[in-house]
Enzyme design. Structure first.
Site, PDB file in Angstrom:
ATOM      1  CE  LYS A  83      18.994  20.591-137.445  1.00 31.41           C
ATOM      2  NZ  LYS A  83      18.408  19.534-138.269  1.00 31.41           N
TER       3      LYS A  83
HETATM    4  C1  E4P Z   1      20.636  18.492-140.845  1.00 30.29           C
HETATM    5  O1  E4P Z   1      20.496  18.629-139.651  1.00 30.29           O
HETATM    6  C2  E4P Z   1      19.516  18.358-141.785  1.00 30.29           C
HETATM    7  O2  E4P Z   1      18.490  17.614-141.170  1.00 30.29           O
HETATM    8  C3  E4P Z   1      19.867  17.599-143.032  1.00 30.29           C
HETATM    9  O3  E4P Z   1      21.205  17.218-143.091  1.00 30.29           O
HETATM   10  C4  E4P Z   1      19.280  18.138-144.278  1.00 30.29           C
HETATM   11  O4  E4P Z   1      19.681  17.352-145.350  1.00 30.29           O
HETATM   12  P1  E4P Z   1      18.946  17.327-146.770  1.00 30.29           P
HETATM   13  O5  E4P Z   1      19.518  18.402-147.595  1.00 30.29           O
HETATM   14  O6  E4P Z   1      19.277  15.961-147.305  1.00 30.29           O
HETATM   15  O7  E4P Z   1      17.471  17.509-146.497  1.00 30.29           O
END
Ligand code: E4P
Length: 216
Positions: A83
């Site tokens: 990522k």
């Molecule tokens: C995606 O890969 C992220 O980890 C995640 O969806 C972030 O979500 P949040 O806004 O609830 O922290």
């Protein structure tokens, strides 16, 4: 639409994996911090539970640093998906890693133009954060619709991974738009099965069945 769990909690991942409905996992540095576990050990454990892509995020901000970290992370397991953040260095890293056969998830996407860049960089997944977009007065699902349109216009293979999902309506809208994947906290995924009429129906059937005095 594929279902990924947005969590680093092993017990939740095991529970969802056992249903056969889990296609992958996404983690981020905040979720790793919350788990209190060693990042590399935890990633290896998750990759052993789930066959599909497991996103593990780099924390370096420069291309060379991202490549160094990605090198370590991708050796953990074949299903690790690197990522990277939506930055010039992140996109450069995305291009280099996907050219080299790795899966890459470009994260923190908040505009259709950013998603266009991720696709051009050969990303396996792009992660638009719908919940955070909504929180800031934008329409997260409109963004998903725009990205779907653009990707279909050019037949881009990058999968739209709807992230920052907060509730079942996000899941429903993502599926109606034709997003490829959604990642949500385990509670949101488990909540999808709930319906008051289902519970009431089971209760009624069991009450009537008891009257028959039979067993199966
Ligand atoms: C995606 O890969 C992220 O980890 C995640 O969806 C972030 O979500 P949040 O806004 O609830 O922290």
């Amino acid at each position: 639409m594929k279902f990924f769990a947005d969590t680093a909690e092993i017990s939740d991942i095991k529970e969802l994996a056992a249903t056969g409905l889990l296609d992958g996992v996404t983690t981020n540095p905040s979720l790793i911090a919350k788990s209190g576990r060693d990042f590399k050990e935890l990633t290896k454990e998750i990759c052993g539970i789930v066959k599909g892509p497991v996103s593990a995020e780099v924390v370096a901000l420069d291309h060379e640093g991202m490549m160094r970290e990605a090198e370590i992370l991708r050796k953990i397991a074949d299903n690790v998906c690197i990522k990277v953040p939506m930055t010039i260095d992140g996109l450069k890293t995305c291009k280099a890693l996907t050219n080299d056969g790795s899966m890459v998830n470009v994260t923190l996407c908040f505009s259709a133009n950013q998603a266009l860049l991720a696709a051009k960089a050969g990303a396996t997944f792009v992660s638009p954060f719908v919940g955070r977009h909504d929180d800031n007065g934008f329409d997260g699902m409109e963004l998903i619709g725009d990205i779907r349109l653009i990707y279909d216009n050019y037949d881009f293979r990058t999968e739209i991974l709807v992230a920052s999902v907060r509730h079942g309506i996000h899941v429903l809208q993502a599926a109606k738009i034709g997003a490829d994947v959604m990642t949500a906290p385990p509670a949101v995924i488990k909540g999808l099965v709930k319906h008051v009429l289902t519970d009431k129906g089971i209760e009624g059937f069991l009450a009537d069945w008891a009257k028959t005095g039979q067993s199966i």
